[in-house]
Structures are given as structure tokens and as C-alpha cells.
Design an enzyme around this catalytic site. Structure first.
Site, PDB file in Angstrom:
ATOM      1  N   GLU A   1      19.399 -19.276   7.835  1.00 31.95           N
ATOM      2  CA  GLU A   1      18.118 -19.915   8.179  1.00 31.95           C
ATOM      3  C   GLU A   1      18.301 -21.430   8.098  1.00 31.95           C
ATOM      4  OE1 GLU A   1      14.874 -18.499   5.813  1.00 31.95           O
ATOM      5  OE2 GLU A   1      13.388 -19.639   6.952  1.00 31.95           O
TER       6      GLU A   1
ATOM      7  N   HIS B   1      18.053 -12.067   4.952  1.00 36.90           N
ATOM      8  CA  HIS B   1      17.678 -13.364   5.518  1.00 36.90           C
ATOM      9  C   HIS B   1      19.002 -14.016   5.899  1.00 36.90           C
ATOM     10  CE1 HIS B   1      13.806 -12.850   3.573  1.00 36.90           C
ATOM     11  NE2 HIS B   1      13.380 -13.996   4.075  1.00 36.90           N
TER      12      HIS B   1
ATOM     13  N   ASP C   1       6.455 -13.247   8.871  1.00 37.11           N
ATOM     14  CA  ASP C   1       7.089 -14.032   7.805  1.00 37.11           C
ATOM     15  C   ASP C   1       6.025 -14.557   6.842  1.00 37.11           C
ATOM     16  OD1 ASP C   1       9.277 -14.867   6.427  1.00 37.11           O
ATOM     17  OD2 ASP C   1       9.889 -16.417   7.821  1.00 37.11           O
TER      18      ASP C   1
ATOM     19  N   HIS D   1       8.681  -8.186   8.756  1.00 34.90           N
ATOM     20  CA  HIS D   1       9.247  -9.158   7.808  1.00 34.90           C
ATOM     21  C   HIS D   1       8.125 -10.059   7.313  1.00 34.90           C
ATOM     22  CE1 HIS D   1      12.705 -12.096   6.735  1.00 34.90           C
ATOM     23  NE2 HIS D   1      11.579 -12.700   6.383  1.00 34.90           N
TER      24      HIS D   1
ATOM     25  N   HIS E   1       6.236 -11.820   3.398  1.00 29.29           N
ATOM     26  CA  HIS E   1       6.439 -12.174   1.980  1.00 29.29           C
ATOM     27  C   HIS E   1       5.085 -12.090   1.298  1.00 29.29           C
ATOM     28  CE1 HIS E   1      10.634 -13.709   2.305  1.00 29.29           C
ATOM     29  NE2 HIS E   1      10.271 -13.957   3.550  1.00 29.29           N
TER      30      HIS E   1
END
Ligand SMILES: O=c1cc[nH]c(=O)[nH]1
Length: 444
Positions: A242, A239, A339, A89, A91
Site C-alpha cells: 500500500e 494488505h 475499506d 474489505h 475495518h
């Protein structure tokens, strides 16, 4: 004669056939270990082995000290050997914008707004490609073999970022296996835009995703998402919740939706922070349901620690992470991942799964005992990404390995392991992390 292990054997000419002798391995990272390979007493699941490497593959895993005395090889002096990790995971499209777009207050909402401003102003194909490349160079130098990235896919950005990603996947083939997930808001699945996104994801061989939280028509949106994914044979990646708000229970709804629709693909849920703020009975009932639905979970401990429970002038009271121990106890496959890196969602980070595992161990207490927690870094994420050759050490598998000077967990987790040696297909990797100056022209 086996050469002694210097600080690093990068650049050493090992040839096509050699031994890695006296290696320490977490047995949970070895596929079908021979019965004679025994866990060391008091060793936290560690065992001593000799590894035979032939033509880029692990040819044999044998008990330490049983390899022939002569012939080419390296004596690791009990140094740890791990399979190259899989970062489930990330970005990559957001990474490294910190120099031009900080998070104004360090909160989740601050991050959302800051990224939106940056995306609108700067995310051309050139900009996204340069930052993605930088992140991948970091991952590669640290030893990561596969990466899944979310791509902001709102409006015009989808048409910019997905082709950039496709080119990067091509360029990095054979070095890092790449997968991408569409990142949109769950309510988009109540609109026609969802079909456009699902088609785009299918064209790119991606994974269908979104941010899920409590909206009024959550169940309808989830049913639509699973229908679009099932029609196209896509896996799904969320997601989830969160936030520290105990009322955030979209994980419960996702599990119910999987059971209701009979969705057969893999379903990965990231974050799931709010479980830690809920009444234990309610949270554990959701986990029972998640186990029944076959959900997999990835925790992002560094980003959660950074964003959750943050308020100006107030000391945070909780760590932001989800109920990983309770999940594992129910047989839910659990992974750890990087992340965001150096963007408003997380101001630090270097795409280094060794750092992630070290921080996860500290933040989530993945020790006492260490047990099979190392599986969260490689075999579990490889399973979720459907990469059968990645994530384990085993005869017949590609020799994608990280060799450490550290011999024990105490040594491994106390230093950043900057002197690690990465072997890709049995060959020491020369790659180094890129200089930050490479990005300066983006921020001029
Ligand atoms: O980039 C993102 C988006 C949502 N949540 C995150 O942690 N990171």
C-alpha cells in the site's frame, strides 16, 4: 393489480408472492439468465426482466413484459435491480474514531501513528463494540448482505476485539454475514506470536491475514503464514504494497510463495498500489504470476485516492489505485470494497457499496463499457468469502435485492441513490442509517 412504483415501497405490504415487473438488471449479475432475456441494444449489458418473488426467494427470472398482467406486484418502470452487495474489505474496529483522532497530515504514516495512539488510549471492548455496531447499521441500511472486516490483532488488542466481533457476528446473523481477518505485520510470522494468532483465528472461524511489505526475510515469513493457514484450513487475506514506492513487490513474493507451497485455500490481496508505479513490464510479469497462483484482488479506491501521493502543499499526480483492468484481462478475480470509514486511513465514507461502486467507476474507469464490472460488488466478493447464496440474482436464491429508481448507469452513478429500496428476503427494509449522535458518548 400491480402497484406503481412510488418513490420507495418500503413499508408496502407485498405479501409472500409477488412480481417485480419491468426491472432493469445488469445481466452479469443474473445467474443462468434464460436465453430469451436479451441485453438491450446500446444498454451496457443491461436487460429488462420480470422477477417472481415467492416466500423470500426469487422464484423466476423471465423476460420483461411476460409476467401475468394481474396479481400482486410492483411495476418498477425500468428501475435497476441489483443483488445486495458484499463488502470484502473493511475495518469495523477502526471506524468512526475521526471525532477524537484525525489524521494529522492525511498520509499513510500519519494514519498508522494516529490509529496506534487511539488504540492504546481508547479501544476497550465497549468502545470497539459501539463503533462496530454503528458501522454495521450503516452497511445494513445501505443494503449490504455480507462484510469482511480486518481486526487489529497486535498484543492485547486481539483478546479484546475478537470476542467483540464474535458477539456482533451472532447479533447480526441473518442480517449481515460477518467474517474477520487478523491484521498484524508480516514480520510477526517470524515469531512464536504467529501461532497464538493463528490459533485465535481458527477458534473464531476467521481468516489469517497481515500487512505485507518488503522485509528481509519476507519469503520465510510467507512460508510460515501459509503453513499455519494450511494446518488449520484457513483462507488468507493480505494488505499488500500500500505505497507508491515501485520497489514494493511483496505481491510478487506472495504469488511465488503460493506456487512454492502449493497452498490450496483462497488468497485475497488488497490494495497492491505500487504496481501502478512500476515499470509496466515488471508489473505485468507479477500479474502473470498472480494469475498463475490463483490470487484474488480487492481494490479500495476511496482510501487509496485519499492516502496515496499526498504531500503538504503539493497536488497529487496519481490516483493511488492498482492495475485492475490488467488483472481482469488475466482472469484474476477482482473486487471493490469500502475499506476504512471516518478514521485516519480515510476521513469519510459510510459503508455504502453503492458509493464505492460509483467512485470506483470514476477513479478506475470501470465504464466505456460498463461490461461485467458490476460483478466486483457482489458475485466476486461472495466467491472469495465462500458465500454461495449471496451476490447474484437467480431462481432459488434469496431475494436480497436493491431496487433503484435509476434506470441507466448515468442515472445510477450521478446521484447518491438515497431513495433506493432494499429488499431482504423479499421484504422492504425499514432500517435507516444511524444518527452520528449515537457515538457522542464515546467522545465525551
Ligand atoms: O486500517 C488500515 C490498515 C492498513 N491499511 C489501510 O488502508 N487501512
Amino acid at each position: 393489480m400491480p402497484i406503481p412504483f412510488q418513490k420507495s415501497f418500503a413499508g408496502a405490504s407485498l405479501g409472500a408472492k409477488f412480481w417485480l415487473k419491468k426491472a432493469t438488471v445488469p445481466l452479469s449479475l443474473v445467474e443462468d439468465p434464460p436465453p430469451e432475456v436479451a441485453i438491450r441494444a446500446g444498454g451496457d449489458g443491461l436487460a429488462t426482466v420480470d422477477l417472481r418473488i415467492e416466500h423470500g426467494k426469487v422464484a423466476a427470472v423471465v423476460p420483461g413484459g411476460t409476467a401475468p398482467c394481474c396479481g400482486p406486484g410492483v411495476t418498477l418502470e425500468n428501475g435497476l435491480v441489483w443483488p445486495c452487495p458484499v463488502d470484502l474489505h473493511t475495518h469495523l474496529d477502526k471506524g468512526h474514531i475521526w471525532a477524537r483522532q484525525e489524521n494529522p497530515d492525511g498520509t499513510f504514516m500519519g494514519a498508522l501513528g494516529a490509529v496506534e495512539r487511539d488504540r492504546e488510549a481508547h479501544w476497550s471492548a465497549r468502545d470497539v463494540a459501539a463503533r462496530m455496531e454503528f458501522g454495521l447499521k450503516c452497511s445494513y441500511a445501505h443494503g449490504t448482505a455480507a462484510v469482511r472486516t480486518h481486526l487489529d490483532s497486535l498484543g492485547k488488542q486481539a483478546e479484546i476485539s475478537w470476542p467483540v466481533f464474535a458477539e456482533a457476528r451472532e447479533r447480526w446473523a441473518g442480517r449481515i454475514t460477518l467474517q474477520a481477518v487478523s491484521l498484524i505485520m508480516i514480520e510477526t510470522y517470524l515469531t512464536d506470536e504467529a501461532v497464538r494468532i493463528a490459533d485465535l483465528v481458527q477458534r473464531h472461524g476467521g481468516v489469517l491475514g497481515c500487512v505485507s511489505y518488503m522485509i528481509q526475510d519476507l519469503d520465510a515469513a510467507l512460508d510460515r503464514l501459509f503453513a499455519l493457514a494450511a494446518e488449520r484450513g484457513l483462507d488468507v487475506d493480505f494488505h499488500v504494497d500500500e505505497t507508491g514506492d515501485p520497489g514494493a513487490e511483496s505481491l510478487h513474493h506472495i504469488a511465488r510463495a503460493v506456487l512454492r507451497t502449493g497452498f490450496k485455500g483462497r488468497v485475497l490481496c488488497g490494495h497492491c498500489c505500487s504496481l501502478a508505479a512500476q515499470e509496466p513490464e515488471r508489473a505485468l510479469a507479477t500479474l502473470d504470476l498472480a494469475a498463475e497462483a490463483g490470487l484474488c484482488v480487492v481494490t479500495l479506491p476511496m482510501c487509496n485516492l485519499y492516502l496515496q501521493d499526498r504531500a503538504p502543499g503539493r497536488t497529487p499526480r496519481w490516483r493511488g489505485v492498482t492495475l485492475l483492468h490488467e488483472m481482469r484481462a488475466r482472469g484474476i478475480p477482482v473486487a471493490v470494497a469500502s475499506d476504512n470509514c471516518r478514521d485516519p486511513f480515510y476521513g469519510y465514507g459510510d459503508h455504502d457499496m453503492v458509493e464505492v461502486y460509483r467512485e470506483a467507476t470514476r477513479i478506475l474507469h470501470l465504464d466505456r463499457p460498463f461490461g461485467d464490472w458490476p460483478r466486483t460488488t457482489a458475485p466476486v466478493p461472495a466467491h472469495v468469502m465462500r458465500l454461495p447464496d449471496a451476490g447474484l440474482i437467480g431462481a432459488g436464491r434469496t431475494a436480497d435485492l436493491i431496487v433503484f429508481r435509476a434506470r441507466t448507469y448515468s442515472e445510477l452513478l450521478s446521484r447518491p441513490q438515497s431513495d433506493r429500496t432494499v429488499l431482504r428476503a423479499g421484504v422492504p427494509l425499514e432500517a435507516k442509517v444511524p444518527d452520528y449522535r449515537e457515538l457522542d458518548e464515546l467522545f465525551a
